[in-house]
Design an enzyme around this catalytic site. Structure first.
Site, mmCIF file in Angstrom:
data_model
loop_
_atom_site.group_PDB
_atom_site.id
_atom_site.type_symbol
_atom_site.label_atom_id
_atom_site.label_comp_id
_atom_site.label_asym_id
_atom_site.label_seq_id
_atom_site.Cartn_x
_atom_site.Cartn_y
_atom_site.Cartn_z
ATOM 1 N N CYS A 177 0.831 -1.204 0.000
ATOM 2 C CA CYS A 177 0.000 0.000 0.000
ATOM 3 C C CYS A 177 0.869 1.260 0.000
ATOM 4 O O CYS A 177 1.548 1.533 -0.987
ATOM 5 C CB CYS A 177 -0.972 -0.032 1.171
ATOM 6 S SG CYS A 177 -2.307 1.180 1.022
ATOM 7 N N HIS A 261 -3.701 -4.928 -0.490
ATOM 8 C CA HIS A 261 -3.441 -5.576 0.807
ATOM 9 C C HIS A 261 -3.564 -7.088 0.672
ATOM 10 O O HIS A 261 -4.671 -7.641 0.767
ATOM 11 C CB HIS A 261 -4.433 -5.074 1.862
ATOM 12 C CG HIS A 261 -4.123 -3.724 2.386
ATOM 13 N ND1 HIS A 261 -3.346 -3.506 3.501
ATOM 14 C CD2 HIS A 261 -4.474 -2.496 1.936
ATOM 15 C CE1 HIS A 261 -3.234 -2.205 3.722
ATOM 16 N NE2 HIS A 261 -3.910 -1.566 2.778
ATOM 17 N N GLU A 263 -2.828 -9.223 2.815
ATOM 18 C CA GLU A 263 -3.162 -9.791 4.130
ATOM 19 C C GLU A 263 -4.552 -9.393 4.594
ATOM 20 O O GLU A 263 -4.961 -9.743 5.713
ATOM 21 C CB GLU A 263 -2.143 -9.291 5.161
ATOM 22 C CG GLU A 263 -2.455 -7.967 5.849
ATOM 23 C CD GLU A 263 -2.620 -6.745 4.942
ATOM 24 O OE1 GLU A 263 -3.293 -5.787 5.354
ATOM 25 O OE2 GLU A 263 -2.076 -6.741 3.830
#
Length: 880
Positions: A177, A261, A263
């Site tokens: 990010c 992202h 995760e």
């Protein structure tokens, strides 16, 4: 602050620790509801990101100071102040020196789930402040976290990164990010502020190395300018919708970063392999993938399409829809189309559709004769329901397809057999450690009874290769098991005996996959009724309303995993049983074809599943297919639904003497309707009126002779179960007592109870005393004018309508646009709602709306749900 369309429902999830309101209070976060979020999204889309604030009612606007986050170094505010070391309890991951691997992470606002990921990998994580000078630290790899705001505010971080990557012995670097933007700036790139950024959990990103497209979660307003990427670097990922940069990677050194992202705790984790890729580079290993790969395909110029034959329970107009969509796709690809379908009352058999139409039975012998005459290159089996599927499997087993050189397009026969033969299906899922209900196939009645005794009663018994749950039911003892097995084996060579999970939730996912392994889930649906009632007889709600994010994402990941393992090419439907008191699940079945649920999912989301599946079966790549609603974005995405869809079945059981009205695992409905609203209550009341025109909505009828009769329907569902629910609330039953009797999730029951309470409140009003706020609330909860009139003491519904308009309570027109207004939609799928302030389409004062033109228009009235006496022929009459 939190802005939502509807007030949070009564909390009822088994894993509840806080209500949303309590959590907001605990963290001092204000929240408001009752906002037309679709209109707000469109405003931001058209005007760009802008400053905003929430001012309490009655307060002066100046009392709430305006904060401009663009003027602040937000990273400095959220980053920790001192270094902190995290040590994993997992087995140690060793670095090149043989010691536990140490990763230094720059905290720009790091997500907790990133820390969890690293801990699960067995490494040490040294988390340091955003401006920390790490040149004196010893570490094996560097991670740059996500964070808020303008990346150019972090000049100290950029300077430290630039010094690191200029070193000849620099360790591997991975950014997420904001970390992508900071690494890019350190490498010499420039960044820019996007109009409104990329937000949400369904952003498609293409890996430039392989051409694979992944669904990602994003929340960023700045991006890297790809034109500024210096020599030695290249784009790693690219957004498939707007072509913005989604990551950079160095061509020869171990540096890379991504804008999304991988995760994401609130979104897909399809790209979490990037953590492993980073740690392997830290260990000194090379990247496994370096070049793109496309599965070679042989074009088919002449295609045989099998229809579903005559309408029957479990196989109706949805297959005319899927076949028609397949023909549309094949015609665009300039294929010659041969159709076999004896059903004259279908759109697909109309003039101008297929090049040749054979009104013949869809049976192996007949289809063989057509193949011998027409000599097609390929055959499509996915679009004609169970009839076409069974016929195609027989043609393959008999050697007919091989004899004439006909290729099965899309999902191969081996995968179809694996989903239909329970023994093979169980073995396939066991190979990937997936959960299935304990069960065994049997080919004789005695074997079936023995298997039932081995599992333990109750069990569910189902015929393999069967349609609509034909020959299935729940056996509670040896006698009922023997009767069900005898019935099932009349129409099938195999009966499936499985553990009963009656009372669990039933969840469905529609999955799309291409031959290059791009795979997405298009729609997630939930049965209103607990497991034990066939999906065709159940009320179905999309998207699911009672799942937690963890449950939703777990089942989504499993659906993709199963589709890949089975080798699906095109579309499939996967059904789960989910324990209502835990995350325990079992896979019930996979349909390797378009199904009744596929038609519902297509209309509910605006995603043309059959059309896309046909193109994929012909060898096209999913990212290359366009989204037919937006015309500009890719079909490799997962639709966003900011509305609620309810599918409601229609029965005609009263036309048959001696037929039980009880609902179970064998389907009995002859038709169904789909309603759309901005909340469940609105959609549910609409659906009830659509399916049974004589009904007003969710309110009691005078059809039950006694309380015992109501209790009987609550405990053992019939086609009158919704009437029984309304009658139970009317006599004073609580949500908890009805849940105990029906096993229906309390979330749904609470929503229905809200309708009941509002109706009781309206009974205290008259046409003269009802307020504009009460009238609006009633319409937002799905009440018709006639319902309101009856509640107000028998007022005339025309008078209610006139008074409602005088109060300014009017509906708006919304679109089904697949992406919840994030991109402009070009669709004629519309619905009306009172839960909104702005129409998606222009509305004339006369009440007649135009689709971007002013030419005179004509309204065509359809026939509603299929029923005996009004089947698919009426749909054909209104077709092209």
């Amino acid at each position: 602050a939190l802005i939502v369309a509807e007030s949070p429902p009564a909390p009822c999830h088994w894993n509840l620790t806080h209500t949303l309101s309590d959590w907001l209070k605990q963290h001092n976060v204000p929240g408001i509801y009752g906002i037309d979020t679709r209109a707000l999204t469109k405003h931001i889309r058209e005007q760009g990101a802008m400053l905003g604030k929430i001012v309490p009612a009655g307060a002066a606007e100046s009392s709430v100071p305006q904060v401009n986050p663009n003027d602040l170094n937000l990273v400095a505010e959220v980053s920790l102040k001192e270094p902190r070391l995290f040590v994993s309890h997992a087995p140690p991951r060793q670095g090149k020196d043989g010691k536990r691997m140490r990763i230094l992470a720059i905290d720009c606002g790091i997500k907790a789930n990133i820390i969890r990921y690293f801990m699960s990998k067995g490494v040490e994580l040294l988390l340091v402040p955003w401006d920390y000078d790490f040149s004196g630290e010893a570490f094996d790899g560097l991670f740059i976290s996500n964070g808020p705001g303008d990346p150019t505010q972090c000049q100290k971080t950029i300077g430290h990164l630039r010094a690191l990557i200029e070193r000849a012995d620099a360790p591997p670097v991975f950014g997420i990010c904001l970390g992508n933007q900071l690494l890019a700036l350190a490498a010499g790139c420039t960044t820019f502020k996007m109009k409104y950024g990329n937000r949400g959990a369904n952003q498609p990103c293409i890996d430039t190395r392989t051409g694979r497209c992944y669904i990602t979660a994003q929340n960023h307003g700045f991006a890297v300018d790809p034109a500024s990427i210096p020599q030695g670097w290249e784009q790693f990922f690219v957004n498939a919708n707007d072509a913005t940069n989604e990551g950079i990677i160095h061509k020869t050194r171990p540096f890379f970063s991504v804008q999304f992202h991988p995760e994401a705790c609130a979104g897909p984790t399809d790209t979490d392999f990037l953590f492993e890729m980073f740690l392997r580079r830290v260990h000194g290993e090379h990247a496994e993938v370096t070049v793109s790969y496309r599965q070679p395909t042989i074009p088919a110029r002449k295609v045989l399409l099998l229809g579903s034959g005559g309408l029957s329970i479990g196989q109706a107009g949805e297959f005319d829809y899927s076949g028609s969509q397949a023909i549309k796709a094949l015609k665009e690809m300039r294929c010659e189309i041969v159709l076999i379908n004896p059903n004259i009352a279908t759109v697909q058999t109309s003039e101008g559709m297929a090049d040749r139409v054979y009104f013949l039975p869809v049976t192996p012998d007949v289809v063989r004769s057509v193949i011998e005459r027409e000599r097609p290159d390929g055959i499509l089996l996915q679009f004609g329901g169970q009839t076409a599927l069974n016929c195609g499997v027989a043609l393959d087993k008999n050697g007919v397809l091989a004899e004439f050189g006909v290729r099965v397009l899309g999902t191969p026969v081996e995968a179809i057999i694996a989903t239909e033969d329970r023994e093979i299906f169980n073995a396939k899922l066991t190979e990937i450690n997936e959960r299935i209900a304990e069960g065994y196939p049997a080919s004789t009645v005695d074997d079936a009874v023995a298997m039932a005794a081995k599992i333990g009663f109750p069990v569910i018994m189902r015929a393999a290769f069967a349609l609509g749950g034909l020959g299935s039911g729940f056996a509670h003892d040896e006698e009922s098991a023997r009767a069900l097995a005898t019935q099932a084996l009349i129409n099938s060579p195999q009966v499936l005996v499985e553990r009963s999970m009656k009372g669990w939730k039933e969840i469905e996912y529609e999955v799309v996959r291409d031959c290059n392994d791009n795979c997405i889930t298009v729609c997630n649906m939930e049965n209103f009724d607990p497991l034990g009632i066939h999906t065709g007889d159940s009320i179905v709600v999309a998207p699911s309303q009672t799942l937690s994010n963890a449950e939703y994402m777990k089942l989504r990941s499993v659906a993709i995993k199963v589709a890949r393992h089975l080798g699906i090419v095109g579309e499939c439907n996967i059904q789960y049983a989910l324990n209502p008191q835990s995350e325990e699940y079992c896979i019930i079945e996979v349909n390797a074809r378009l199904s009744r649920s596929s038609a519902l999912a297509s209309k509910a989301t605006g995603y043309p599943l059959a059309y896309v599946a046909a193109r994929l079966a012909m060898g096209e790549n999913l990212p290359s297919v366009r989204n037919s609603v937006t015309k500009t974005t890719t079909a490799c995405f997962e639709p966003s639904m900011d509305y609620c869809v309810v599918k409601f079945p229609r029965w005609d059981l009263n036309k048959f003497k001696g037929v039980s009205a009880g609902l179970g695992s064998a389907m009995k409905s002859v038709g169904e309707v789909m309603s759309i609203g901005r909340n469940f209550q609105e959609a549910m009341q609409k659906a009830i009126r659509m399916a049974a025109p004589g009904m007003l909505g969710f309110q009691p009828l005078t059809t039950f002779e006694s309380d015992e009769a109501i209790n009987a329907v609550l405990s053992n569902a019939t086609d009158q179960r919704v009437d029984a629910l309304a009658a139970a609330f009317e006599r004073g039953d609580s949500v908890a007592s009805i849940e105990a009797a029906t096993k229906i999730n309390p979330w749904f029951l609470c929503k229905l109870h809200t309708i009941h309470l509002l109706r009781k409140h309206l009974q205290k009003r008259t046409l003269q005393t009802i307020t504009a706020e009460e009238m609006l609330l009633a319409k937002q909860q799905g009440f018709s004018d006639k319902q309101i009139a009856i509640a107000l003491g028998g007022a005339d519904d025309v008078a209610v309508r006139r008074h409602r308009k005088e109060l300014g309570v009017l509906p708006v027109v919304k679109q089904i646009d697949t992406l919840a207004a994030e991109f402009p939609a070009q669709t004629n799928y519309l619905y009306m709602t009172y839960n909104g302030t702005m129409s998606d389409q222009p509305v004339r004062k006369s009440g007649v709306f135009r689709l971007n033109h002013e030419a005179p228009s004509t309204m065509v009235l359809g026939c509603g749900a299929y029923r005996i006496g009004s089947p698919g022929g009426v749909g054909w009459g209104g077709g092209p």
